[in-house]
Write a protein that holds these residues in place. Structure first.
Motif, mmCIF file in Angstrom:
data_model
loop_
_atom_site.group_PDB
_atom_site.id
_atom_site.type_symbol
_atom_site.label_atom_id
_atom_site.label_comp_id
_atom_site.label_asym_id
_atom_site.label_seq_id
_atom_site.Cartn_x
_atom_site.Cartn_y
_atom_site.Cartn_z
ATOM 1 N N GLY A 24 0.803 -1.224 0.000
ATOM 2 C CA GLY A 24 0.000 0.000 0.000
ATOM 3 C C GLY A 24 0.830 1.265 0.000
ATOM 4 O O GLY A 24 0.281 2.364 -0.049
ATOM 5 N N ALA A 25 2.151 1.130 0.050
ATOM 6 C CA ALA A 25 3.026 2.301 0.096
ATOM 7 C C ALA A 25 2.909 3.174 -1.152
ATOM 8 O O ALA A 25 2.836 4.405 -1.021
ATOM 9 C CB ALA A 25 4.473 1.871 0.314
ATOM 10 N N PRO A 26 2.867 2.604 -2.357
ATOM 11 C CA PRO A 26 2.747 3.481 -3.526
ATOM 12 C C PRO A 26 1.473 4.317 -3.515
ATOM 13 O O PRO A 26 1.492 5.487 -3.902
ATOM 14 C CB PRO A 26 2.748 2.515 -4.713
ATOM 15 N N ALA A 27 0.380 3.745 -3.071
ATOM 16 C CA ALA A 27 -0.880 4.491 -3.023
ATOM 17 C C ALA A 27 -0.812 5.619 -2.001
ATOM 18 O O ALA A 27 -1.246 6.739 -2.268
ATOM 19 C CB ALA A 27 -2.038 3.560 -2.715
ATOM 20 N N ALA A 28 -0.264 5.336 -0.838
ATOM 21 C CA ALA A 28 -0.159 6.368 0.193
ATOM 22 C C ALA A 28 0.786 7.489 -0.241
ATOM 23 O O ALA A 28 0.477 8.677 -0.060
ATOM 24 C CB ALA A 28 0.330 5.747 1.497
ATOM 25 N N LEU A 29 1.908 7.113 -0.823
ATOM 26 C CA LEU A 29 2.856 8.126 -1.286
ATOM 27 C C LEU A 29 2.291 8.904 -2.470
ATOM 28 O O LEU A 29 2.483 10.123 -2.572
ATOM 29 C CB LEU A 29 4.186 7.466 -1.655
ATOM 30 N N GLY A 30 1.601 8.217 -3.366
ATOM 31 C CA GLY A 30 0.998 8.892 -4.510
ATOM 32 C C GLY A 30 -0.082 9.868 -4.098
ATOM 33 O O GLY A 30 -0.171 10.978 -4.635
ATOM 34 N N ALA A 31 -0.910 9.475 -3.150
ATOM 35 C CA ALA A 31 -1.953 10.380 -2.656
ATOM 36 C C ALA A 31 -1.338 11.591 -1.971
ATOM 37 O O ALA A 31 -1.817 12.718 -2.135
ATOM 38 C CB ALA A 31 -2.876 9.637 -1.698
ATOM 39 N N SER A 32 -0.275 11.371 -1.232
ATOM 40 C CA SER A 32 0.405 12.488 -0.575
ATOM 41 C C SER A 32 1.038 13.429 -1.595
ATOM 42 O O SER A 32 0.997 14.654 -1.435
ATOM 43 C CB SER A 32 1.485 11.967 0.375
ATOM 44 N N ALA A 33 1.612 12.863 -2.658
ATOM 45 C CA ALA A 33 2.189 13.697 -3.718
ATOM 46 C C ALA A 33 1.113 14.523 -4.401
ATOM 47 O O ALA A 33 1.321 15.703 -4.710
ATOM 48 C CB ALA A 33 2.924 12.830 -4.729
ATOM 49 N N ALA A 34 -0.045 13.924 -4.646
ATOM 50 C CA ALA A 34 -1.144 14.651 -5.269
ATOM 51 C C ALA A 34 -1.626 15.784 -4.376
ATOM 52 O O ALA A 34 -1.910 16.893 -4.846
ATOM 53 C CB ALA A 34 -2.286 13.694 -5.584
ATOM 54 N N TRP A 35 -1.709 15.516 -3.090
ATOM 55 C CA TRP A 35 -2.154 16.548 -2.142
ATOM 56 C C TRP A 35 -1.161 17.702 -2.094
ATOM 57 O O TRP A 35 -1.549 18.869 -2.163
ATOM 58 C CB TRP A 35 -2.336 15.923 -0.761
ATOM 59 N N LEU A 36 0.129 17.387 -2.001
ATOM 60 C CA LEU A 36 1.135 18.442 -1.971
ATOM 61 C C LEU A 36 1.264 19.153 -3.318
ATOM 62 O O LEU A 36 1.668 20.309 -3.379
ATOM 63 C CB LEU A 36 2.500 17.885 -1.554
ATOM 64 N N GLY A 37 0.919 18.459 -4.399
ATOM 65 C CA GLY A 37 0.936 19.075 -5.715
ATOM 66 C C GLY A 37 -0.233 20.028 -5.927
ATOM 67 O O GLY A 37 -0.336 20.667 -6.960
ATOM 68 N N GLY A 38 -1.098 20.111 -4.941
ATOM 69 C CA GLY A 38 -2.222 21.033 -5.005
ATOM 70 C C GLY A 38 -3.401 20.520 -5.790
ATOM 71 O O GLY A 38 -4.211 21.298 -6.271
ATOM 72 N N LEU A 39 -3.516 19.205 -5.924
ATOM 73 C CA LEU A 39 -4.597 18.634 -6.714
ATOM 74 C C LEU A 39 -5.788 18.209 -5.862
ATOM 75 O O LEU A 39 -6.698 17.551 -6.359
ATOM 76 C CB LEU A 39 -4.065 17.459 -7.529
ATOM 77 N N ALA A 40 -5.792 18.577 -4.599
ATOM 78 C CA ALA A 40 -6.918 18.281 -3.728
ATOM 79 C C ALA A 40 -7.951 19.411 -3.838
ATOM 80 O O ALA A 40 -7.641 20.510 -4.291
ATOM 81 C CB ALA A 40 -6.452 18.137 -2.278
ATOM 82 N N ARG A 41 -9.157 19.132 -3.413
ATOM 83 C CA ARG A 41 -10.220 20.128 -3.484
ATOM 84 C C ARG A 41 -9.870 21.338 -2.623
ATOM 85 O O ARG A 41 -9.444 21.209 -1.487
ATOM 86 C CB ARG A 41 -11.524 19.529 -2.991
ATOM 87 N N GLY A 42 -10.043 22.510 -3.181
ATOM 88 C CA GLY A 42 -9.800 23.743 -2.455
ATOM 89 C C GLY A 42 -8.347 24.169 -2.416
ATOM 90 O O GLY A 42 -8.007 25.145 -1.772
ATOM 91 N N SER A 43 -7.481 23.449 -3.096
ATOM 92 C CA SER A 43 -6.054 23.771 -3.109
ATOM 93 C C SER A 43 -5.698 24.550 -4.364
ATOM 94 O O SER A 43 -6.401 24.501 -5.368
ATOM 95 C CB SER A 43 -5.202 22.505 -3.075
ATOM 96 N N HIS A 44 -4.587 25.244 -4.297
ATOM 97 C CA HIS A 44 -4.056 25.938 -5.468
ATOM 98 C C HIS A 44 -3.027 25.024 -6.122
ATOM 99 O O HIS A 44 -2.011 24.713 -5.511
ATOM 100 C CB HIS A 44 -3.413 27.256 -5.059
ATOM 101 N N PRO A 45 -3.273 24.588 -7.361
ATOM 102 C CA PRO A 45 -2.338 23.651 -8.018
ATOM 103 C C PRO A 45 -0.941 24.244 -8.185
ATOM 104 O O PRO A 45 -0.792 25.422 -8.502
ATOM 105 C CB PRO A 45 -2.974 23.398 -9.382
ATOM 106 N N GLN A 46 0.058 23.424 -7.945
ATOM 107 C CA GLN A 46 1.444 23.818 -8.162
ATOM 108 C C GLN A 46 1.715 23.816 -9.663
ATOM 109 O O GLN A 46 0.924 23.329 -10.452
ATOM 110 C CB GLN A 46 2.391 22.833 -7.467
ATOM 111 N N ALA A 47 2.863 24.329 -10.034
ATOM 112 C CA ALA A 47 3.244 24.355 -11.439
ATOM 113 C C ALA A 47 4.461 23.461 -11.657
ATOM 114 O O ALA A 47 5.152 23.087 -10.715
ATOM 115 C CB ALA A 47 3.564 25.789 -11.866
ATOM 116 N N GLY A 48 4.685 23.110 -12.908
ATOM 117 C CA GLY A 48 5.898 22.399 -13.284
ATOM 118 C C GLY A 48 5.947 20.966 -12.806
ATOM 119 O O GLY A 48 4.964 20.224 -12.862
#
Length: 79
Positions: A24-48
């Motif tokens: 389950g590590a890839p899913a947890a790390l991938g979800a965390s990367a998406a959240w930090l990348g700003g792809l969660a609801r109400g977030s400002h998406p990062q660039a690059g």
């Protein structure tokens, strides 16, 4: 700045840990990367690269879910 670096690092770790998908590590790390990348609801998406690794993180999470569901079904049908 810290969120961008975090998204890149966690996205890279999600890719590296793909052989350990049973944990389950890839899913947890991938979800965390998406959240930090700003792809969660109400977030400002990062660039690059941060946004790219966030998208990769989402793809890894979806693939993990599909593999878990259909792998279990295939095991029941053909196992």
């Amino acid at each position: 700045m810290r969120a961008k670096v975090g998204a890149i690092v966690l996205g890279a770790l999600a890719i590296i840990t793909l052989p350990l998908n049973w944990s389950g590590a890839p899913a947890a790390l991938g979800a965390s990367a998406a959240w930090l990348g700003g792809l969660a609801r109400g977030s400002h998406p990062q660039a690059g690269a941060a946004r790219g690794f966030g998208i990769v993180g989402i793809v890894i999470v979806v693939l993990e879910i599909v593999a878990t569901v259909f792998g279990g079904v295939a095991g029941q049908l053909f196992g």
